[in-house]
Motif scaffolding. Structure first.
Motif, short mmCIF file in Angstrom:
data_model
loop_
_atom_site.label_atom_id
_atom_site.label_comp_id
_atom_site.label_asym_id
_atom_site.label_seq_id
_atom_site.Cartn_x
_atom_site.Cartn_y
_atom_site.Cartn_z
N TYR A 1 0.84 -1.21 0.00
CA TYR A 1 0.00 0.00 0.00
C TYR A 1 0.87 1.25 0.00
CZ TYR A 1 -4.48 -2.41 0.45
OH TYR A 1 -5.59 -3.18 0.20
N GLU A 2 1.99 1.22 0.72
CA GLU A 2 2.89 2.39 0.69
C GLU A 2 3.40 2.64 -0.71
OE1 GLU A 2 4.83 2.79 5.16
OE2 GLU A 2 5.97 1.74 3.62
N GLU A 3 3.80 1.56 -1.34
CA GLU A 3 4.31 1.68 -2.70
C GLU A 3 3.21 2.19 -3.63
OE1 GLU A 3 6.19 -1.41 -5.86
OE2 GLU A 3 6.28 -2.06 -3.76
N LEU A 4 2.00 1.70 -3.41
CA LEU A 4 0.85 2.13 -4.22
C LEU A 4 0.60 3.62 -4.06
CD1 LEU A 4 -1.76 1.51 -5.90
CD2 LEU A 4 -2.88 1.00 -3.72
N LEU A 5 0.60 4.09 -2.80
CA LEU A 5 0.33 5.51 -2.56
C LEU A 5 1.39 6.37 -3.25
CD1 LEU A 5 -0.82 5.57 1.19
CD2 LEU A 5 -2.23 5.53 -0.89
N ALA A 6 2.63 5.91 -3.19
CA ALA A 6 3.70 6.66 -3.85
C ALA A 6 3.48 6.68 -5.37
CB ALA A 6 5.06 6.04 -3.51
N ALA A 7 3.11 5.53 -5.92
CA ALA A 7 2.89 5.45 -7.36
C ALA A 7 1.73 6.34 -7.78
CB ALA A 7 2.62 4.00 -7.77
N LEU A 8 0.68 6.38 -6.97
CA LEU A 8 -0.48 7.21 -7.33
C LEU A 8 -0.13 8.69 -7.19
CD1 LEU A 8 -3.33 5.06 -5.74
CD2 LEU A 8 -2.84 5.37 -8.18
N ALA A 9 0.65 9.02 -6.16
CA ALA A 9 1.08 10.41 -6.00
C ALA A 9 1.88 10.85 -7.23
CB ALA A 9 1.92 10.57 -4.73
N ALA A 10 2.70 9.94 -7.73
CA ALA A 10 3.51 10.28 -8.90
C ALA A 10 2.64 10.52 -10.13
CB ALA A 10 4.52 9.15 -9.17
N GLU A 11 1.43 9.99 -10.12
CA GLU A 11 0.48 10.23 -11.22
C GLU A 11 -0.28 11.53 -11.02
OE1 GLU A 11 -0.03 8.21 -13.96
OE2 GLU A 11 1.69 7.06 -13.23
N GLY A 12 -0.01 12.24 -9.93
CA GLY A 12 -0.72 13.49 -9.66
C GLY A 12 -2.01 13.30 -8.88
N VAL A 13 -2.22 12.10 -8.37
CA VAL A 13 -3.44 11.83 -7.60
C VAL A 13 -3.39 12.57 -6.27
CG1 VAL A 13 -4.57 9.98 -6.28
CG2 VAL A 13 -3.93 9.60 -8.67
N THR A 14 -4.47 13.27 -5.92
CA THR A 14 -4.46 14.04 -4.66
C THR A 14 -5.23 13.35 -3.53
OG1 THR A 14 -6.31 15.35 -5.43
CG2 THR A 14 -4.11 16.26 -5.77
N TRP A 15 -6.17 12.48 -3.90
CA TRP A 15 -6.92 11.74 -2.88
C TRP A 15 -7.02 10.27 -3.28
CZ3 TRP A 15 -8.35 13.31 1.81
CH2 TRP A 15 -8.42 14.70 2.04
N VAL A 16 -6.87 9.42 -2.29
CA VAL A 16 -7.09 7.99 -2.50
C VAL A 16 -8.14 7.54 -1.49
CG1 VAL A 16 -6.06 5.69 -2.29
CG2 VAL A 16 -4.77 7.53 -3.38
N GLN A 17 -9.08 6.73 -1.94
CA GLN A 17 -10.11 6.18 -1.04
C GLN A 17 -9.76 4.74 -0.71
OE1 GLN A 17 -14.19 6.71 -2.34
NE2 GLN A 17 -14.79 4.69 -1.55
N LEU A 18 -9.59 4.46 0.56
CA LEU A 18 -9.34 3.08 1.00
C LEU A 18 -10.60 2.59 1.69
CD1 LEU A 18 -5.66 3.46 2.29
CD2 LEU A 18 -6.44 2.43 0.14
N ASP A 19 -11.23 1.57 1.12
CA ASP A 19 -12.51 1.07 1.63
C ASP A 19 -12.28 0.10 2.78
OD1 ASP A 19 -13.84 2.55 -0.21
OD2 ASP A 19 -14.71 0.85 -1.31
N GLU A 20 -12.91 0.39 3.90
CA GLU A 20 -12.77 -0.49 5.06
C GLU A 20 -14.16 -0.85 5.65
OE1 GLU A 20 -10.18 -2.04 5.90
OE2 GLU A 20 -8.36 -0.82 5.73
N PRO A 21 -15.01 -1.48 4.82
CA PRO A 21 -16.34 -1.81 5.34
C PRO A 21 -16.30 -2.78 6.53
CG PRO A 21 -15.97 -2.86 3.21
CD PRO A 21 -14.85 -1.89 3.41
N ALA A 22 -15.21 -3.54 6.65
CA ALA A 22 -15.16 -4.49 7.78
C ALA A 22 -15.21 -3.76 9.12
CB ALA A 22 -13.89 -5.33 7.69
N LEU A 23 -14.93 -2.46 9.11
CA LEU A 23 -14.89 -1.74 10.39
C LEU A 23 -16.27 -1.44 10.95
CD1 LEU A 23 -11.91 0.73 9.87
CD2 LEU A 23 -11.94 -1.69 10.51
N VAL A 24 -17.33 -1.70 10.19
CA VAL A 24 -18.67 -1.50 10.77
C VAL A 24 -19.17 -2.76 11.48
CG1 VAL A 24 -19.22 0.22 8.99
CG2 VAL A 24 -20.11 -2.13 8.78
N GLY A 25 -18.39 -3.82 11.45
CA GLY A 25 -18.76 -5.03 12.20
C GLY A 25 -18.10 -5.02 13.58
N ASP A 26 -18.39 -6.04 14.38
CA ASP A 26 -17.74 -6.14 15.69
C ASP A 26 -16.26 -6.44 15.46
OD1 ASP A 26 -20.17 -5.87 17.06
OD2 ASP A 26 -20.60 -8.02 16.81
N ARG A 27 -15.38 -5.65 16.00
CA ARG A 27 -13.95 -5.88 15.82
C ARG A 27 -13.28 -6.04 17.18
NH1 ARG A 27 -14.86 -6.93 10.90
NH2 ARG A 27 -14.14 -8.78 11.99
#
Ligand code: GLN
Ligand code: ZN
Length: 733
Positions: A196-222
């Motif tokens: 994911y770190e490498e991904l964020l760096a690669a997306l930043a290099a594309e000029g991406v300013t926001w990335v959405q990371l989906d974490e639906p599992a967090l609405v369950g009992d954790r």
């Protein structure tokens, strides 16, 4: 209406993570991708059949993405997502993104679709339902030999494609914690975070300013350990220099204590589901992406209620959004020209919901006077649920009446549906085929299915369900209180879509629905033919629900209508009646605290539908994708005489818990979701596993699920092997 890419504003820039970031004023968490006319379905099928190449498929994907961005922009949406497209499934895409393709698929011609659908030699990855929706995802398989390695080509190419069209987008990626929880491999977090770190760096290099990371599992009992992993993950990703802004998206429920955990990390933005969840505590240094437009229903948003919610969120910025991806609703109401007037005006599908999001974000800044929320209706009272005789009494009456061999063989209901039938249904709708000619065609199909089953030597036959377009829609078309759409397709898995009906009024059954087909099928054979109905929980689960009555009340109304049909089938001489509840598990609330109440009303609704029969009438039920272990006691509570259940593709896990199960059980002995034909040995192996777990008197032999997606050639070969395996097992009893 394209923007000039060179003029895109990028106020903070990827190089400056500490500067105050702003988020577009309105967005959606995701969007349908099957295509307004199911273009993706057709392109996939052409590719799989060898009628088109991979390049044709990719071209269709590119075209659908372009149309989506253009449409979202035209509807006035500010923040456009990318990487919400998928050729099959977003979890499968994440497997590829992280290099987690199991080694055995790597030599396949197309490893992606080999994982999705299997090949002649390889079973596909396991598939299961996406949280409490009717969407199915593939389950990542992570083992000791998994070496994670980033392949960011898909999100990057989508970002680039959008930029070429003039749109800056926010790539949507399944988050590391949810991905690993789905895989049951949270201990691999550190390795995955490297990717994911490498991904964020690669997306930043594309000029991406926001990335959405989906974490639906967090609405369950954790557990505390899982919450600690959330904190560690987002502390680490948040600390990365030069990364894009991070939006962690939750949906399908309330974050509960996970909100505080996320709020304590450096992520800039958190998406919360305000339709199912509650307004989060004040978060003065966070951007809250407020999901006030439901992605799970098809009703127009109550503007003042939504504005009230939006105004009660205290945060650095409040962004108007949908409660989850819109992939769970159809494209647009605009094409539904034959809905009854009065209903149409109340509906909003994906496009209309995007327009609502855009409108709310304008109203939020301009202000407007309030009006009271709509009133809710009172449910009509129903009589109490009847109880059947104790199981041993019924079992004896049924054994005497039915005279079945040990290890009886049967199927789950549907037989292959020929294109001819679908074409004939369309012709009836358009008026070019007489109803009576269509009925003859259905009778021919029933007769064919009966003859095939007799020839193969199955014990309990089915009529094959040729009259049904879909197990829920068909009943919806015959019940009052439901409306059906013409084009309202929603992706179920891969190329498969359903058209969920809309429950908009009190439900009742004006006339018998299936009785004539069951009676006809039974007239052709001396073997028992199972009547085949869809259960009340599944009918409501796979429909869009009313917004003015509790789901439990609606489900009991449907149950009363199904009970009328059960009574009429019995009176017509049908001695086995199957009432399918494949969706029982699916509606199970994500939080344990909410589960007992749900199981109580859902099981009671099933019993309302089935408990009116005499002792000698055998009630079957069928469940699929049920992580059935969890709800075995509820399945027991259904009190069906025989339960057939998906198990081939979810491994032998179901068998672990069935010892206490006191009635008939048919764990599927082969997977029908794949075109491959199981051998006698393979089926015999599944059957042995069942016989190890359960006394033989309880065991039924059947496939995993209905056969309607297969061809007759596949079905005859597979069922022939199934009957043979059952014969061999009987000889060994
Ligand atoms: N009776 C249905 C069929 O055979 C059951 C389908 C399902 O479980 N989803 O198609
Ligand atoms: Zn099934």
């Amino acid at each position: 209406g394209h923007q000039d890419p060179s003029a895109l504003s990028n106020p903070t820039g990827p190089q400056d993570p500490s500067a105050l970031r702003t988020f577009p004023a309105s967005t959606v968490l995701g969007y349908p991708r099957i295509g307004p006319d199911r273009e993706l379905k057709r392109a996939l099928e052409a590719y799989w059949d060898g009628r088109a190449g991979r390049a044709d498929l990719e071209a269709t994907g590119a075209e659908l993405r372009a149309r989506t961005w253009q449409r979202l922009h035209a509807l006035g949406l500010d923040g456009l997502p990318s990487n919400t497209f998928s050729l099959y499934d977003q979890v499968l895409d994440t497997i590829v993104l992280l290099g987690a393709t199991p080694a055995r698929y790597l030599d396949a011609d197309d490893p992606y679709f080999a994982m999705a659908r299997g090949t002649a030699d390889l079973a596909p990855l396991r598939m299961t339902k996406w949280f409490d929706t009717n969407y199915h995802h593939l389950v990542p398989e992570i083992g000791g030999d998994t070496v994670f390695k980033l392949d960011a080509s898909k999100p990057i190419s989508e970002v680039r494609q959008a930029l070429e069209l003039g749109f800056e987008t926010r790539p949507v990626i399944l988050g590391p914690v949810t991905f690993l929880l789905l895989a049951g491999a949270l201990e691999r977090l550190d390795e995955v975070l490297d990717c994911y770190e490498e991904l964020l760096a690669a997306l930043a290099a594309e000029g991406v300013t926001w990335v959405q990371l989906d974490e639906p599992a967090l609405v369950g009992d954790r557990t505390p350990r899982e919450l600690a992993a959330v904190r560690a993950a987002y502390d680490r990703l948040g600390a990365q220099a030069g990364r894009p802004g991070l939006l962690v998206a939750s949906y399908f429920g309330d974050l509960g204590e996970a909100f505080g955990v996320l709020a304590a990390t450096p992520v800039e933005a958190i998406a919360v589901d305000l339709v199912r969840g509650v307004v989060p505590p004040p978060a003065p240094d966070k951007i809250i992406v407020a999901g006030v437009v439901s992605g799970r229903d098809i009703w127009r948003t109550h503007t003042d209620r939504a504005l009230g919610l939006l105004r009660s969120v205290k945060a650095a910025q409040v962004v108007v959004s949908t409660s989850c991806s819109l992939q769970h609703v159809p494209y647009t109401v605009a094409v539904e020209t034959s809905l009854e007037p009065g209903l149409w005006e109340r509906l909003a599908f994906a496009e209309e919901k995007v327009a609502e999001v855009a409108a709310l974000s304008r109203l939020l800044t301009t202000g407007r006077p309030g009006s009271p929320p709509p009133a809710t209706a009172a449910p009509a009272p129903l009589p109490p649920v009847a109880a059947r005789s104790p199981y041993p009494v019924r079992a004896a009456a049924q054994a005497a009446h039915l005279d079945l061999p040990p290890l009886p063989t049967t199927t789950i209901g549907s037989f292959p549906q020929l294109g001819q039938l679908r074409a004939a249904r369309a012709a009836v709708t358009s008026g070019s085929l007489a109803e009576s000619d269509y009925d003859k065609l259905v009778e021919q199909e029933i007769e064919h299915a009966i003859r095939v089953q007799e020839r193969l030597g199955l014990d309990v036959l089915v009529h094959g369900e040729p009259e049904r377009n879909d197990m829920v829609q068909y009943f919806a078309e015959h019940l009052d209180g439901f409306a059906v759409t013409r084009h309202g397709w929603v992706q179920s898995y891969g190329s498969r879509c359903t058209r969920p009906p809309i429950i908009h009024g009190d439900v009742s059954r004006p006339a018998p629905i299936t009785v004539r087909w069951a009676r006809y099928a039974q007239s052709l054979t001396d073997k028992p033919v199972k009547g085949m109905l869809t259960g009340p929980v599944t009918i409501v689960a796979w429909s869009f629900d009313r917004d003015d009555l509790p789901l439990a009340a609606v489900t009991h109304q449907v149950a009363a209508a199904i009970a009328d049909e059960v009574a009429d089938l019995e009176a017509a001489g049908i001695s086995i009646i199957q009432v399918d509840e494949p969706a029982l598990r699916e509606l199970l609330p994500l939080r344990a605290a909410d589960q007992p109440a749900y199981l109580e009303w859902s099981v009671a609704a099933y019993r309302r539908a089935t408990s009116g029969v005499s002792d000698r009438t055998q009630i079957h039920t069928h469940l699929c994708y049920s992580d059935a272990q969890e709800i075995l006691s509820a399945i027991d509570g259904l009190d069906a005489d025989v339960t057939t259940i998906e198990s081939a593709r979810s491994g032998a896990r179901i068998l672990g818990g069935v010892q206490g199960f006191g009635r008939g059980l048919g764990p599927g002995v082969y997977d029908i979701h794949s075109p491959r034909v199981p051998s006698v040995e393979e089926i015999a192996g599944s059957l042995r596993a069942t016989l190890d777990a359960l006394p033989a008197v309880q065991v039924w032999v059947n496939p995993d699920c209905g056969l309607k997606t297969r061809t007759y050639a596949q079905v005859e070969a597979a069922l022939g092997n199934l009957v043979e395996a059952a014969r061999e097992a009987r000889a060994g009893l």
